[in-house]
Design a protein around this motif. Structure first.
Motif, PDB file in Angstrom:
ATOM      1  N   HIS A 120      70.212  57.937  44.533  1.00  0.00           N
ATOM      2  CA  HIS A 120      68.778  57.941  44.325  1.00  0.00           C
ATOM      3  C   HIS A 120      68.034  57.866  45.653  1.00  0.00           C
ATOM      4  O   HIS A 120      67.074  58.575  45.903  1.00  0.00           O
ATOM      5  N   ASP A 121      68.585  57.000  46.563  1.00  0.00           N
ATOM      6  CA  ASP A 121      67.971  56.885  47.887  1.00  0.00           C
ATOM      7  C   ASP A 121      67.951  58.227  48.592  1.00  0.00           C
ATOM      8  O   ASP A 121      66.967  58.628  49.174  1.00  0.00           O
ATOM      9  N   ARG A 122      69.125  58.904  48.520  1.00  0.00           N
ATOM     10  CA  ARG A 122      69.209  60.179  49.234  1.00  0.00           C
ATOM     11  C   ARG A 122      68.344  61.229  48.556  1.00  0.00           C
ATOM     12  O   ARG A 122      67.815  62.109  49.205  1.00  0.00           O
ATOM     13  N   CYS A 123      68.235  61.118  47.202  1.00  0.00           N
ATOM     14  CA  CYS A 123      67.378  62.057  46.476  1.00  0.00           C
ATOM     15  C   CYS A 123      65.962  62.011  47.015  1.00  0.00           C
ATOM     16  O   CYS A 123      65.285  63.023  47.097  1.00  0.00           O
ATOM     17  N   SER A 124      65.514  60.785  47.376  1.00  0.00           N
ATOM     18  CA  SER A 124      64.117  60.655  47.757  1.00  0.00           C
ATOM     19  C   SER A 124      63.880  61.128  49.191  1.00  0.00           C
ATOM     20  O   SER A 124      62.768  61.120  49.654  1.00  0.00           O
ATOM     21  N   LYS A 125      64.942  61.465  49.914  1.00  0.00           N
ATOM     22  CA  LYS A 125      64.766  61.974  51.281  1.00  0.00           C
ATOM     23  C   LYS A 125      64.566  63.484  51.222  1.00  0.00           C
ATOM     24  O   LYS A 125      65.439  64.213  50.760  1.00  0.00           O
ATOM     25  N   ILE A 161      54.607  62.207  60.492  1.00  0.00           N
ATOM     26  CA  ILE A 161      56.069  62.356  60.619  1.00  0.00           C
ATOM     27  C   ILE A 161      56.753  61.419  59.622  1.00  0.00           C
ATOM     28  O   ILE A 161      57.677  61.808  58.907  1.00  0.00           O
ATOM     29  N   ALA A 162      56.252  60.188  59.568  1.00  0.00           N
ATOM     30  CA  ALA A 162      56.855  59.211  58.653  1.00  0.00           C
ATOM     31  C   ALA A 162      56.743  59.687  57.212  1.00  0.00           C
ATOM     32  O   ALA A 162      57.693  59.597  56.430  1.00  0.00           O
ATOM     33  N   THR A 163      55.580  60.244  56.865  1.00  0.00           N
ATOM     34  CA  THR A 163      55.372  60.702  55.487  1.00  0.00           C
ATOM     35  C   THR A 163      56.253  61.909  55.177  1.00  0.00           C
ATOM     36  O   THR A 163      56.851  61.995  54.107  1.00  0.00           O
ATOM     37  N   ALA A 164      56.344  62.831  56.128  1.00  0.00           N
ATOM     38  CA  ALA A 164      57.139  64.043  55.880  1.00  0.00           C
ATOM     39  C   ALA A 164      58.616  63.714  55.699  1.00  0.00           C
ATOM     40  O   ALA A 164      59.293  64.307  54.865  1.00  0.00           O
ATOM     41  N   THR A 165      59.100  62.773  56.486  1.00  0.00           N
ATOM     42  CA  THR A 165      60.530  62.449  56.433  1.00  0.00           C
ATOM     43  C   THR A 165      60.841  61.414  55.358  1.00  0.00           C
ATOM     44  O   THR A 165      61.995  61.245  54.996  1.00  0.00           O
ATOM     45  N   LYS A 166      59.798  60.737  54.896  1.00  0.00           N
ATOM     46  CA  LYS A 166      59.977  59.611  53.964  1.00  0.00           C
ATOM     47  C   LYS A 166      60.993  58.608  54.538  1.00  0.00           C
ATOM     48  O   LYS A 166      61.880  58.100  53.847  1.00  0.00           O
ATOM     49  N   MET A 167      60.877  58.361  55.832  1.00  0.00           N
ATOM     50  CA  MET A 167      61.777  57.393  56.468  1.00  0.00           C
ATOM     51  C   MET A 167      61.540  56.014  55.853  1.00  0.00           C
ATOM     52  O   MET A 167      60.461  55.752  55.296  1.00  0.00           O
ATOM     53  N   ASP A 168      62.528  55.142  55.940  1.00  0.00           N
ATOM     54  CA  ASP A 168      62.365  53.811  55.357  1.00  0.00           C
ATOM     55  C   ASP A 168      61.111  53.165  55.926  1.00  0.00           C
ATOM     56  O   ASP A 168      60.924  53.146  57.149  1.00  0.00           O
ATOM     57  N   ARG A 201      56.979  52.413  66.026  1.00  0.00           N
ATOM     58  CA  ARG A 201      58.376  51.965  66.155  1.00  0.00           C
ATOM     59  C   ARG A 201      59.281  52.602  65.110  1.00  0.00           C
ATOM     60  O   ARG A 201      60.414  52.980  65.400  1.00  0.00           O
ATOM     61  N   LEU A 202      58.737  52.709  63.898  1.00  0.00           N
ATOM     62  CA  LEU A 202      59.531  53.341  62.824  1.00  0.00           C
ATOM     63  C   LEU A 202      59.921  54.747  63.216  1.00  0.00           C
ATOM     64  O   LEU A 202      61.076  55.147  63.107  1.00  0.00           O
ATOM     65  N   VAL A 203      58.912  55.495  63.684  1.00  0.00           N
ATOM     66  CA  VAL A 203      59.156  56.899  64.020  1.00  0.00           C
ATOM     67  C   VAL A 203      60.131  56.988  65.186  1.00  0.00           C
ATOM     68  O   VAL A 203      61.059  57.797  65.180  1.00  0.00           O
ATOM     69  N   ARG A 204      59.949  56.136  66.179  1.00  0.00           N
ATOM     70  CA  ARG A 204      60.863  56.186  67.325  1.00  0.00           C
ATOM     71  C   ARG A 204      62.312  55.926  66.884  1.00  0.00           C
ATOM     72  O   ARG A 204      63.228  56.630  67.283  1.00  0.00           O
ATOM     73  N   SER A 205      62.497  54.921  66.037  1.00  0.00           N
ATOM     74  CA  SER A 205      63.865  54.622  65.583  1.00  0.00           C
ATOM     75  C   SER A 205      64.442  55.788  64.809  1.00  0.00           C
ATOM     76  O   SER A 205      65.605  56.135  64.960  1.00  0.00           O
ATOM     77  N   TRP A 206      63.574  56.393  63.992  1.00  0.00           N
ATOM     78  CA  TRP A 206      64.054  57.531  63.189  1.00  0.00           C
ATOM     79  C   TRP A 206      64.475  58.673  64.114  1.00  0.00           C
ATOM     80  O   TRP A 206      65.501  59.305  63.910  1.00  0.00           O
ATOM     81  N   LEU A 207      63.688  58.930  65.142  1.00  0.00           N
ATOM     82  CA  LEU A 207      63.998  60.036  66.058  1.00  0.00           C
ATOM     83  C   LEU A 207      65.311  59.774  66.816  1.00  0.00           C
ATOM     84  O   LEU A 207      66.065  60.684  67.119  1.00  0.00           O
ATOM     85  N   TRP A 208      65.555  58.505  67.102  1.00  0.00           N
ATOM     86  CA  TRP A 208      66.785  58.144  67.806  1.00  0.00           C
ATOM     87  C   TRP A 208      68.033  58.362  66.957  1.00  0.00           C
ATOM     88  O   TRP A 208      69.106  58.637  67.470  1.00  0.00           O
TER      89      TRP A 208
END
Ligand SMILES: Nc1ncnc2c1ncn2[C@@H]1O[C@H](COP(=O)(O)OP(=O)(O)O)[C@@H](O)[C@H]1O
Ligand SMILES: [Mg+2]
Length: 325
Positions: A40-45, A128-135, A146-153
């Motif tokens: 389900h988690d992966r579905c939402s990505k 970016i956060a919305t498009a990727t639906k990052m945690d 910070r969220l976006v930076r961690s995601w990019l890393w």
């Protein structure tokens, strides 16, 4: 070019599989519930997409800088910067580049961040956060930068390219210490860091910068080899652009004279072509040239009279070549 990870995304995105299908497969209810949670988690990505806020321009005229950018960015983790006056075509090159990247590699993300102000930089990060639906993307208290930076890393998030457009104000990225925008930010955790620290140079992606300032471009890319000075179009490209924008074939001599008066700057050519096309047949290329040459401020009037140009309002506040002003 679809790859294995895209295929697995599609598998995870298949919402039609009933939840109890997994239970039936293994017969272990406890484990299956976990499986379903993971799925389900992966579905939402969502699959990779683009946050570039501009359409691809059908009238795009290719230029050397596009090819140079492609060469620089073929090496993972590399950065490129285009430096030049407002209206010279920096953003347009990167718009075209991002569409090209997405066509060739649909599994790559393409992000766009307007960096004219700290607020706009943060807004771009939120997109970016919305498009990727990052945690954490929908947590209003989350520290987006910070969220976006961690995601990019994070390598498992895939490859990306990010355009940081209009990095013109050094105060935003490299302020004097006590005036750091980050130190004024509402989130105290951010206080010690510069905004430039939120552009990670990672092997997952490339950072593309536009700026008026050579110094800013160098400080953000850390390499003079990546900084491309960008000037007006050469005569051939300028003619092609004018003809495409006019939608009809203009007399070559008149067209060349008009382009000369416009310093062969793409923004001015686009605006002049719109000015002519909107008023045709009363307005012609030679009449437009006459109006520009007639008085010192005609060029500025010409630019301001043209409506409906999506970025002209912003650009008119940028430094334009003296001949327009
Ligand atoms: N290579 C190009 N092909 C077609 N039109 C272009 C090109 N470069 C610039 N333009 C036109 O000029 C306008 C200004 O270009 P832009 O990239 O916004 O300039 P800058 O970012 O340097 O201020 C664009 O909106 C577009 O209409
Ligand atoms: Mg621009």
């Amino acid at each position: 070019m679809a790859d294995a990870s895209a295929a697995s995304h599609d598998t995870y995105r298949n919402d039609t599989v009933p939840a109890n299908f997994f239970q039936q497969c293994t017969g272990n209810v406890g484990r299956n519930i976990n499986n379903i949670t993971v799925l389900h988690d992966r579905c939402s990505k969502p699959p990779p997409s683009s946050t570039v806020p501009f359409r691809r321009d059908d009238h795009f005229v290719t230029r050397d800088s596009l090819e140079k950018t492609q060469r620089i960015c073929a090496i993972p983790a590399d950065c490129a910067a285009l430096v030049g006056l407002g209206g010279v075509g920096k953003s347009q090159i990167f718009i075209e580049y991002t569409y090209g990247v997405r066509n060739l590699s649909p599994t790559k993300w393409a992000f766009w961040v307007h960096a004219g102000t700290q607020a706009r930089f943060e807004e771009g990060s939120r997109r970016i956060a919305t498009a990727t639906k990052m945690d954490g993307w929908n947590n209003p208290k989350a520290d987006m930068l910070r969220l976006v930076r961690s995601w990019l890393w994070e390598e498992s998030n895939g490859q990306w390219v990010i355009v940081v457009d209009n990095t013109d104000d050094s105060e935003i990225f490299f302020p004097l210490l006590d005036r750091s925008p980050a130190s004024r930010a509402s989130n105290p955790g951010q206080a010690a860091e510069l905004l430039s620290d939120f552009l990670p140079q990672s092997s997952n992606g490339s950072i593309l910068v536009t700026s008026w300032s050579q110094d800013m471009a160098f400080r953000l890319t850390d390499s003079y080899a990546s900084v491309l000075g960008f000037k007006q179009m050469d005569e051939g490209d300028a003619l092609v652009l004018l003809q495409k924008k006019l939608g009809f074939h203009a007399d070559r001599k008149n067209a060349t004279d008009l382009l000369q008066a416009l310093d062969r700057m793409p923004l001015a050519i686009t605006l002049a072509a719109a000015y002519i096309a909107q008023r045709a047949p009363c307005m012609t290329v030679s009449r437009c040239l006459y109006e520009i040459c007639r008085s010192d401020d005609a060029g500025a009037r010409l630019l301001k009279n043209v409506v409906g140009h999506s970025r002209s309002q912003t650009i008119l506040h940028l430094p334009l070549p003296e001949s327009y002003l």
